[in-house]
Design a protein around this motif. Structure first.
Motif, PDB file in Angstrom:
ATOM      1  N   ALA A  23       0.713  -1.689   0.155  1.00 47.97           N
ATOM      2  CA  ALA A  23      -0.579   0.188  -0.126  1.00 47.97           C
ATOM      3  C   ALA A  23       1.117   0.809   0.166  1.00 47.97           C
ATOM      4  O   ALA A  23       1.571   1.994   0.922  1.00 47.97           O
ATOM      5  CB  ALA A  23      -1.145  -0.234   1.278  1.00 47.97           C
ATOM      6  N   ASP A  73      -3.780  -2.385  -8.341  1.00 46.85           N
ATOM      7  CA  ASP A  73      -5.567  -1.876  -8.382  1.00 46.85           C
ATOM      8  C   ASP A  73      -4.932  -0.209  -8.148  1.00 46.85           C
ATOM      9  O   ASP A  73      -4.465  -0.004  -7.061  1.00 46.85           O
ATOM     10  CB  ASP A  73      -6.005  -1.460  -6.736  1.00 46.85           C
ATOM     11  N   LYS A  76      -6.439   1.893  -5.403  1.00 49.62           N
ATOM     12  CA  LYS A  76      -5.826   2.521  -3.779  1.00 49.62           C
ATOM     13  C   LYS A  76      -4.273   2.257  -4.144  1.00 49.62           C
ATOM     14  O   LYS A  76      -4.006   2.055  -3.085  1.00 49.62           O
ATOM     15  CB  LYS A  76      -6.409   0.317  -3.573  1.00 49.62           C
TER      16      LYS A  76
END
Length: 127
Positions: A23, A73, A76
């Motif tokens: 992330a 993604d 995200k």
């Protein structure tokens, strides 16, 4: 401040699977190539896989082709690595990377072109 945070590492038996996640925060990497690298004890960091900003093109190290799949993604701001049929030689610290300057193919030969690194996640494959 840019941060890349990996998760999903752990201990698995040979033949098993793991899915790594990364992330990103502090910067939008949706228009940049991202990838994964790894470093085994006593060895240099090496390229594993990379994916283009659009996710239309990917590149893999020969050692992982057919077993690992990289995906992302963009909404995200995240990148993933699905690892199947793991082998003991896959044991390493896996690093997420973003802003692969020069593209997803040249980055395999020149790790100095990586703009940002994560802190790494340990993957251990037992025999």
């Amino acid at each position: 401040q840019v941060q890349l945070v990996e998760s999903g590492g752990g201990l698995v038996q040979a033949g098993g699977s793991l899915r790594l996640s990364c992330a990103a925060s502090g910067r939008n990497f949706s228009s940049y190539a991202m990838g994964w690298f790894r470093q085994a004890p006593g060895k240099e960091r090496e390229f594993v896989a990379a994916i283009s900003w659009s996710a239309s093109v990917s590149n893999y190290a020969d050692a992982v082709k057919g077993r690992f799949t990289i995906s992302r993604d963009r909404a995200k701001n995240a990148v993933y690595l699905q690892m199947n049929n793991l082998k003991p030689e896959d044991t390493a610290v896996y690093y997420c990377a973003a802003d692969l300057r020069g593209g997803i193919f040249d980055i395999a030969r020149d790790l100095g072109r990586v703009g940002y690194w994560g802190q790494g996640t340990q993957v251990t494959v037992s025999s």
